[in-house]
Design a protein around this motif. Sequence first.
Motif, PDB file in Angstrom:
ATOM      1  N   MET A   1       0.827  -1.206   0.000  1.00  0.00           N
ATOM      2  CA  MET A   1       0.000   0.000   0.000  1.00  0.00           C
ATOM      3  C   MET A   1       0.863   1.258   0.000  1.00  0.00           C
ATOM      4  O   MET A   1       0.595   2.216  -0.715  1.00  0.00           O
ATOM      5  CB  MET A   1      -0.910   0.015   1.217  1.00  0.00           C
TER       6      MET A   1
ATOM      7  N   ILE B   1      -8.899   1.174   0.438  1.00  0.00           N
ATOM      8  CA  ILE B   1      -8.952  -0.149  -0.180  1.00  0.00           C
ATOM      9  C   ILE B   1     -10.341  -0.760  -0.048  1.00  0.00           C
ATOM     10  O   ILE B   1     -11.083  -0.480   0.894  1.00  0.00           O
ATOM     11  CB  ILE B   1      -7.897  -1.121   0.413  1.00  0.00           C
TER      12      ILE B   1
ATOM     13  N   LYS C   1     -12.184  -4.549   0.057  1.00  0.00           N
ATOM     14  CA  LYS C   1     -11.757  -5.911   0.391  1.00  0.00           C
ATOM     15  C   LYS C   1     -12.950  -6.840   0.204  1.00  0.00           C
ATOM     16  O   LYS C   1     -14.056  -6.544   0.676  1.00  0.00           O
ATOM     17  CB  LYS C   1     -11.316  -5.909   1.850  1.00  0.00           C
TER      18      LYS C   1
ATOM     19  N   ALA D   1     -11.496   3.335  -4.840  1.00  0.00           N
ATOM     20  CA  ALA D   1     -10.446   2.540  -4.189  1.00  0.00           C
ATOM     21  C   ALA D   1      -9.141   2.558  -4.978  1.00  0.00           C
ATOM     22  O   ALA D   1      -9.136   2.534  -6.203  1.00  0.00           O
ATOM     23  CB  ALA D   1     -10.926   1.112  -4.004  1.00  0.00           C
TER      24      ALA D   1
ATOM     25  N   LEU E   1      -6.844   0.249  -4.246  1.00  0.00           N
ATOM     26  CA  LEU E   1      -6.297  -1.096  -4.166  1.00  0.00           C
ATOM     27  C   LEU E   1      -7.394  -2.058  -3.707  1.00  0.00           C
ATOM     28  O   LEU E   1      -8.269  -1.682  -2.919  1.00  0.00           O
ATOM     29  CB  LEU E   1      -5.164  -1.037  -3.134  1.00  0.00           C
TER      30      LEU E   1
END
Lengths: 246, 462
Positions: B99, B107, B109, B198, B200
């Motif tokens: 990151m 992020i 998830k 986001a 990531l």
Amino acid sequence: MNVGLFIPCYVDQFYPNVGIATLRLLESLDVKVIFPMEQTCCGQPMANSGFQRLSAGCDKNFIQNFADCDVVVGPSGSCVLHLKEHLHSSEQPEEAARLRGNVYELCEFLTDVLKVDALPKARFPHRVGLHTSCHGQRGLGLSSMSELVAPKFSKPEHLLRLVDGLDLVPLTHPDECCGFGGTFCVFEEALSSKMGKDRVNDHLRHGAEVITGGDMSCLMQLEGVLRRQKSSVRVMHIAEILTSGN
Amino acid sequence: MNTASPKHAKNAEAFLRDEENTDWHNETLWFVRSKRDRAAQSLPEWEELREQASQIKAHALSKLDDYLIQLEENARKNGIIVHWAANADEHNQIVLDIMRKHKATKIVKSKSMLTEECHLNPFLIKQGIEVIDTDLGERIIQLRNEPPSHIVMPAIHLKKKHIGDLFHLHLGTDAGADDPQYLTEAARIHLRQKFLLADLAITGVNFAIAETGGFVVCTNEGNADLGAHLAKVHIACMGIEKVIPKAEHLGVFLRLLARSATGQAVTTYSSHFRKPAPGQEMHLVLVDNGRTRQLASPDFRNSLKCIRCGACMNTCPVYRRSGGHSYHTAVAGPIGSILAPNIDMKEYADLPFASTLCGSCTNVCPVKIDIHQQLYKWRQVLGEAGVVEPAKKVGMSGMDVLFSRPWLYRFAGRAGRWLMQTFPTLANKASLNPWAIHRDMPKPPEQSFRDWYAQQNKKTNG
Ligand code: SF4
């Protein structure tokens, strides 16, 4: 065939009638039975609590008592399962192995060894719910299991269907655990009681007058709930039903 | 060593206080178990499939090192960056480093029990990073600041009403609204924004294939795909036991997984990731965190076969009536009770006892893990290690003394029955006998079977 009668400690102390019915049932089928007087417990309570090593004394005593018997028969699936899986002796390993292979739960002895197909005298005109105990069913394979894709069968049910007048009630959960679980019933009191209550309700909903099964420990759990509810529904061990009318 | 406290029993008792809610929880999970039964019954080859899956896993575990190296090589060839983490801390640090490298602060998830196990969310949040769980159930419990209570249905302990209240508070939906369609729509709009912003995406891994160096992520909402496709960096985190040898084995597991989990024929999205898209970066983090220790133990190795379908939880009569949180660990239920003591024996010493050993879990397990037998074995390990409650220890030593001595047993039996007959209220006194809080003791008979038998013999012989 020299048949040794194994009466688990709690049946001996709290439910002598189950022992008497088992003995009479076997004798009525022309089986010569001996009852070794110095037997005590199968050792399961210790083993299930994580102290299998503390059951060595029990094992030794069991082996001493039943050394003369070709087979051992007991009216309790869970005790028999424990013996089958865990009876052990470092001094007499062969004798322990022999007994492990020759210990039978009552219903399996009746259906598999004696191949009982008729009980001419048995009569029990009541609505009966069969509680299938986990150790008997999943452990000893006394009946098919709802989780598996496999043909349906049940040894206790086969025997109950030989009883004149008996009306076996269907259940919503044919093989749910009653929640007894040895010391689980004390250490997880709240959960165990709830499981017992739910188990009883399934039988009551389907109009059972009597709840039966092959394990008095499960039946003691269900009886405990019934008595607390002041219910008129009774529990009876399967041996008591199979000998009724005699 | 200190002994563990019976947390599960206490948590269960608290859960059971609301009996109506307990019944609802029980029935909801039973409904899923019944769907699983119908799905299993629809395949005549079900038991063979289970056997195959079990054997493939056993084989993969027997050569785990080879397959992991093969996976790493092939994944690298495909352009995936591979990392190894010995434990949870290393795993979290690897994710953080990636990151930092990309200056990522937001992020998304998708559901991953491994990141739960590693406590990744709190770790990243502490570093000032925004972590959004995109599985609807996960997002719900994230907003509630709770861990998942089930590995497949993380918010199964909550009713529509709870979710309505929660969304009203956080997402501005109408007060009192509990229409699932309306609430889902609100969640969708909320999550869409998060997906678009986001930097990531993190996903779990259901199966990684040594032969191809690719991996498969199964979701019912497509959230893993959306996250992984939109973000420029995709990190996939997996426990090392997730590797299977060949692509041809995948079909066996995909057929078993969804049927066991929810009764669906197949998971809605089974997405195959093999290499990063142009302009994107793909990472694969391989995590041990106690797994090799388990692999080294013949008694517990089988538990590494687990494909996290959750069927053992749905069938477990204890789980259904005590809820996932009663297990105080990331993976609840029967399988969690085997995995947790491997991570911390003392902390989780109560869990292998949170079972009646009924064996239903073992029967539903699609990879044939001998779950209830492993629970029994754990009890022996914990008993030996001295981490069970003192009351149990004392009780069991007493029983040993009693049952190894027939004369003492006879005496105690007689004395016990006499006591119960003479003081019936004593046996049924809840403060002395936990059994008697909700149940009655049997009425003690006059005579034991043994005494009756001796008398009979005397009658006939004498
Ligand atoms: S132990 Fe078996 S039943 Fe339980 S989650 Fe894992 S694979 Fe599914």
